[in-house]
Design an enzyme around this catalytic site. Structure first.
Site, mmCIF file in Angstrom:
data_model
loop_
_atom_site.group_PDB
_atom_site.id
_atom_site.type_symbol
_atom_site.label_atom_id
_atom_site.label_comp_id
_atom_site.label_asym_id
_atom_site.label_seq_id
_atom_site.Cartn_x
_atom_site.Cartn_y
_atom_site.Cartn_z
ATOM 1 N N TYR A 169 17.409 -48.429 68.033
ATOM 2 C CA TYR A 169 16.794 -47.455 68.934
ATOM 3 C C TYR A 169 17.056 -46.038 68.448
ATOM 4 O O TYR A 169 16.132 -45.218 68.353
ATOM 5 C CB TYR A 169 17.353 -47.649 70.346
ATOM 6 C CG TYR A 169 16.730 -46.743 71.384
ATOM 7 C CD1 TYR A 169 15.495 -47.044 71.943
ATOM 8 C CD2 TYR A 169 17.379 -45.584 71.812
ATOM 9 C CE1 TYR A 169 14.922 -46.221 72.899
ATOM 10 C CE2 TYR A 169 16.820 -44.757 72.766
ATOM 11 C CZ TYR A 169 15.590 -45.075 73.312
ATOM 12 O OH TYR A 169 15.015 -44.249 74.263
ATOM 13 N N SER A 209 14.060 -39.286 72.378
ATOM 14 C CA SER A 209 15.258 -39.498 73.194
ATOM 15 C C SER A 209 16.380 -38.646 72.625
ATOM 16 O O SER A 209 16.403 -38.359 71.425
ATOM 17 C CB SER A 209 15.666 -40.977 73.142
ATOM 18 O OG SER A 209 16.951 -41.163 73.711
#
Length: 260
Positions: A167, A150
């Protein structure tokens, strides 16, 4: 004499394992691999969603099977590999796509949430790459591993949005895992790369896009979020012989948001 492009991108005779492949970006990438000839193995936690995904791919003329598995559990990667062996199959292409997120202020982030994120987003890809590499890719001297990271693994998180410390850390770890494994296995015919998507509409990003979707579009040079087709080309390139000299790299697919 150069090889024709159709041949370089052709995946006929290859088998691709896509985790988190029952819906969303995972299913989209499975479509791309199957369209160019690969047999597809999907994993996800929910059998009913897997069955629907296999039926969807069959409707596109793509051969696919499914194995229900939770990649957050450390015993699951080895079980998946054994199930693939038992089915008489091998794995040439691994797409580590399964992932999860957790929104929280850092000072309020619970340890069990942190551990869950790392188990799914980082430990799972490590264990599966290890098991698939040992069982199939290293003996065969050929393999493609694509880790879905990401842009959050490359950048700091914007302070106006809810915190995602676990994350970001897990995706940053996945990016350097990609580089380290590429360096180790490159001489053995295995290319390891990462794709770092920006914001795509999905179950995972729904909350953030509901609150900040217009801002995010405004911060993107293309003025739009990612769509279903936007990961297909990068996936196909990194999975095929067309990308044979690309390894240890991070392909950012974010409409240019990370450059400004």
């Amino acid at each position: 004499m150069s090889t024709p492009l159709k041949t370089l991108f052709d995946l006929t005779g290859r088998t691709a394992l896509v985790t988190g492949g029952s819906r969303g970006l995972g299913l989209t990438m499975a479509e791309a691999l199957g369209e160019f000839g690969a047999k597809v193995i999907l994993t996800a936690r929910k059998q009913d969603e897997l069955d629907a995904a296999v039926a969807h791919l069959a409707g596109l003329g793509i051969e696919a099977i499914a194995i229900a598995a939770d990649m957050g559990k450390p015993e699951e990667p080895a079980r998946v590999v054994e199930a693939i062996r038992a089915a008489g199959l091998s794995v040439d292409i691994l797409v580590n796509n399964a992932g999860t997120s957790w929104g929280s202020k850092t000072e309020e982030m619970p340890l069990d949430g942190w551990n869950k994120l790392l188990a799914v987003n980082l430990t799972g890809p490590f264990l599966l790459a290890q098991a698939v590499g040992k069982a199939f890719m290293l003996p065969n001297g050929w393999g493609r591993i694509i880790n879905i990271a990401s842009v959050e693994g490359l950048l700091g998180h914007h302070p106006r949005m809810i915190g995602t410390i676990a994350y970001n850390a897990s995706k940053g770890g996945l990016i350097n895992f990609t580089r380290a494994l590429a360096a180790e296995w490159g001489a053995q015919g295995i290319c390891v790369n990462a794709i770092a998507p920006g914001y795509f509409p999905s179950k995972l990003t729904g909350y953030v896009l509901d609150k900040h979707g217009e801002e995010l579009r405004g911060d993107t040079p293309r003025g739009q979020l990612g769509c279903d087709d936007d990961l297909k080309g990068a996936t196909l390139l990194l999975a095929s012989n067309a990308g044979a000299h690309i390894t240890g790299q991070v392909v950012v697919v974010d409409g240019g948001a990370s450059i400004i």
